[in-house]
Design a protein around this motif. Structure first.
Motif, PDB file in Angstrom:
ATOM      1  N   GLU A  17      -0.810   0.523  -5.988  1.00 19.82           N
ATOM      2  CA  GLU A  17       0.484   1.583  -6.142  1.00 19.82           C
ATOM      3  C   GLU A  17       1.711   1.155  -6.765  1.00 19.82           C
ATOM      4  OE1 GLU A  17       0.783   3.957  -2.257  1.00 19.82           O
ATOM      5  OE2 GLU A  17      -0.796   2.669  -1.744  1.00 19.82           O
ATOM      6  N   ASP A 284      -1.640  -0.744   6.451  1.00 20.92           N
ATOM      7  CA  ASP A 284      -1.381   0.339   7.157  1.00 20.92           C
ATOM      8  C   ASP A 284      -0.668   1.564   6.340  1.00 20.92           C
ATOM      9  OD1 ASP A 284       0.815  -1.518   6.927  1.00 20.92           O
ATOM     10  OD2 ASP A 284       1.925  -0.672   8.314  1.00 20.92           O
ATOM     11  N   ILE A 285       0.073   1.207   5.513  1.00 17.76           N
ATOM     12  CA  ILE A 285       0.648   2.532   4.552  1.00 17.76           C
ATOM     13  C   ILE A 285      -0.128   2.646   3.217  1.00 17.76           C
ATOM     14  CG2 ILE A 285       2.719   2.275   5.626  1.00 17.76           C
ATOM     15  CD1 ILE A 285       3.707   0.712   3.031  1.00 17.76           C
ATOM     16  N   GLN A 286      -1.416   2.203   3.023  1.00 16.62           N
ATOM     17  CA  GLN A 286      -2.065   2.132   1.796  1.00 16.62           C
ATOM     18  C   GLN A 286      -2.298   3.724   1.384  1.00 16.62           C
ATOM     19  OE1 GLN A 286      -5.934   0.127   1.849  1.00 16.62           O
ATOM     20  NE2 GLN A 286      -6.472   0.813  -0.420  1.00 16.62           N
ATOM     21  N   GLY A 287      -2.019   4.094   0.213  1.00 22.09           N
ATOM     22  CA  GLY A 287      -2.367   5.341  -0.290  1.00 22.09           C
ATOM     23  C   GLY A 287      -1.370   6.483   0.077  1.00 22.09           C
ATOM     24  N   GLN A 288      -0.405   6.113   0.709  1.00 23.90           N
ATOM     25  CA  GLN A 288       0.691   7.162   1.410  1.00 23.90           C
ATOM     26  C   GLN A 288       1.684   7.181   0.396  1.00 23.90           C
ATOM     27  OE1 GLN A 288       1.171   6.962   5.591  1.00 23.90           O
ATOM     28  NE2 GLN A 288      -0.642   5.474   5.629  1.00 23.90           N
ATOM     29  N   GLY A 289       2.003   6.504  -0.535  1.00 21.20           N
ATOM     30  CA  GLY A 289       3.184   6.555  -1.189  1.00 21.20           C
ATOM     31  C   GLY A 289       4.459   6.145  -0.700  1.00 21.20           C
ATOM     32  N   LEU A 290       4.237   5.284   0.391  1.00 22.22           N
ATOM     33  CA  LEU A 290       5.441   4.750   1.178  1.00 22.22           C
ATOM     34  C   LEU A 290       6.166   3.665   0.828  1.00 22.22           C
ATOM     35  CD1 LEU A 290       4.378   6.181   4.681  1.00 22.22           C
ATOM     36  CD2 LEU A 290       6.023   7.232   3.369  1.00 22.22           C
ATOM     37  N   ALA A 333       9.093   6.610   4.511  1.00 17.59           N
ATOM     38  CA  ALA A 333       9.467   8.077   4.306  1.00 17.59           C
ATOM     39  C   ALA A 333      10.811   8.120   4.190  1.00 17.59           C
ATOM     40  CB  ALA A 333       8.754   9.102   5.307  1.00 17.59           C
ATOM     41  N   SER A 338       8.434   8.901  -3.375  1.00 18.16           N
ATOM     42  CA  SER A 338       7.422   8.352  -3.124  1.00 18.16           C
ATOM     43  C   SER A 338       7.245   6.879  -4.307  1.00 18.16           C
ATOM     44  CB  SER A 338       5.948   9.220  -3.575  1.00 18.16           C
ATOM     45  OG  SER A 338       5.941   9.348  -5.019  1.00 18.16           O
TER      46      SER A 338
END
Length: 381
Positions: A17, A284-290, A333, A338
Motif C-alpha cells: 500500500e 493488523d491494518i493491512q488492506g484498510q488504507g490506514l 483513521a 486513506s
C-alpha cells in the motif's frame, strides 16, 4: 531524457500500500522534472517464502543487481518466525549488494506534532549514519545446552577498519555539506576494543576535513541528549546495533515510525542502493488504507537524491512535509484520508512544485536530499 532502472519490492502487510502511494508520487515527479523510470517488481517476502520455501534467490539478486536503485516496502508476517525474513531477505540483500551505509534522517517538519514538549523544527534536523554491514548483526553466535537451565548463548560483534572507515568517511563528507559537525556515538568505556578502533578511524578521517568539527557521545548519553537537545547534533555516525536503536528514538522526535525514512547505500557504485520506510509491515491494518505513506514518500525522496534527481527529491520532501502538517493525526483513521488519498495529495503538490532545490517549501533549512545528491556526486566523481 534521463532514465533510471528501479527495482520495486512491495513486501508484506502495508508494504504494497505505501509502495503504491510512493510510486504515484514518483509518477508526478517524473512528469514535473523530466525523467523516466523503468520499474521491475521483485516478489520477496512472506507469501513467496511460504509458497516456495525460498528467501532470497540467486535470480532475485541478479534482477536487483541490474537496477539503479531499489524501493522497498516492508517485510514481516505473523505466519513466519521473527528473524527469518529479516535476516534472510533484508540483511542478506544489504550484504549481497554491499550497502555499506544505512542513512536515517531525524527531521521534525513544521506543523508535525511531537511528544517532546517545546521541540521546534529549527532544533531537530540531524542525520544518523549507521554502519550497515558489520557489528552484532553479523558476529557469530552459538548456544550450548539449549533448552536446559544450563543453556549458554554467545553472540559476537565484528568491526573492521575497512567498514568503519567507509561509514566515518561518508559521515564527514555529509557534514561538510551540512553544518560541519560529526558526532561519534559508541560505548568506548565498556566496548573498549571496538571503541578504540572507531575512535582511531574518526581521528584519521578528521585530519582530511579540517573544516568539520567532531566530538564523541556514549550511546546511553545519546538516549538522554537526543530528546532533550537534538540541536547539538548534525551528523551522528555509529555502529550497526546502536544506529538501529537510537534512530527509533529519533523517529519518536519527528512524529513516529510512520514518518521515518531510510536508505541503504552502496557508496561504491557496484550495486544499487535500497530505500525503505523505517516502519514494519503492520499486518493488523493491512488492506484498510490506514497506513501513513509519508515514510515511503520520504524514502522515495532519498532514492531520487541518490540518483542525482536533487530537484525532484527536494520537491517530494517539501510536498510530504506540507501534507503531514495538515493532518489531524499521523496514523490510522484519525488522519482523515486513506493511504492512497494521501499519496495523491503529495503527488499533486509535487506536480505544482517550483524548480528550486535548496530550502524546500517552508522547511527549516536546506534539504538533506540535495545534500545527499552532492555527496553521491562527489563519491562517483
Amino acid at each position: 531524457m534521463r532514465s533510471h532502472r528501479l527495482g520495486v519490492i512491495p513486501g508484506d502487510g502495508i508494504g504494497p500500500e505505501v509502495t503504491e502511494a510512493a510510486l504515484s508520487i514518483l509518477d508526478a515527479a517524473q512528469g514535473r522534472f523530466g525523467f523516466t523510470t523503468e520499474r521491475t517488481e521483485v516478489p520477496l517476502g512472506a507469501d513467496t517464502y511460504l509458497s516456495t520455501g525460498e528467501l532470497l534467490t540467486a535470480d532475485a539478486v541478479t534482477q536487483l543487481r541490474g537496477q539503479d536503485a531499489i524501493l522497498f516496502g516492508a517485510i514481516g508476517s505473523p505466519k513466519v518466525t521473527p528473524g527469518v525474513l529479516e535476516r534472510g531477505i533484508i540483511l542478506a540483500l544489504r550484504a549481497e549488494l554491499r550497502q555499506a551505509i544505512n542513512l536515517r534522517p531525524v527531521r521534525l517538519y513544521p506543523g508535525v506534532p511531537t511528544p517532546i514538549a517545546g521541540l521546534t523544527p529549527q532544533r531537530c534536523d540531524l542525520v544518523v549514519v549507521r554502519e550497515n554491514s558489520e557489528g552484532s548483526y553479523v558476529g557469530g553466535g552459538s548456544t550450548v545446552h539449549r533448552g536446559t537451565p544450563a543453556a549458554v548463548a554467545t553472540q559476537g560483534s565484528v568491526n573492521t577498519w575497512y567498514a568503519v572507515h567507509r561509514a566515518v568517511d561518508f559521515a564527514f563528507r555529509l557534514a561538510a555539506q551540512r553544518r560541519g559537525r560529526v558526532t561519534l556515538c559508541h560505548k568506548t568505556n565498556v566496548l573498549v576494543d571496538a571503541g578504540a578502533l572507531w575512535l582511531a578511524v574518526v581521528d584519521e578521517v578528521a585530519a582530511r576535513f579540517p573544516d568539520v568539527e567532531h566530538d564523541y557521545v556514549h550511546v546511553d548519553a545519546m538516549c538522554m541528549h537526543l530528546p532533550v537537545a537534538p540541536e547539538r547534533f548534525d551528523v551522528v555516525v555509529t555502529d550497526n546495533l546502536f544506529g538501529d536503536i537510537i534512530t527509533d528514538l529519533g523517529a519518536v522526535l519527528q512524529g513516529g515510525l510512520g514518518v521515518a525514512a531510510s536508505g541503504n547505500l552502496n557508496i561504491e557504485g557496484s550495486a544499487p542502493s535500497m530505500f525503505e520506510p523505517v516502519h514494519g509491515s503492520a499486518p493488523d491494518i493491512q488492506g484498510q488504507g490506514l497506513a501513513n505513506p509519508a515514510g515511503a514518500a520520504l524514502s522515495l525522496a532519498l532514492c531520487l537524491a541518490s540518483l542525482g534527481e536533487g530537484q525532484a527529491a527536494a520537491a517530494v520532501e517539501s510536498a510530504t512535509a506540507e501534507v503531514l502538517s495538515g493532518l489531524p493525526a499521523l496514523s490510522g483513521a484519525g488522519m482523515g484520508a486513506s493511504t492512497a488519498e494521501l499519496g495523491e495529495r503529495i503527488a499533486a503538490l509535487v506536480t505544482e512544485a517550483g524548480d528550486g532545490d535548496g530550502a524546500a517549501g517552508g522547511l527549516a533549512g536546506p534539504s538533506l536530499m540535495t545534500q545527499l545528491a552532492a555527496v553521491q556526486a562527489g563519491l562517483s566523481g
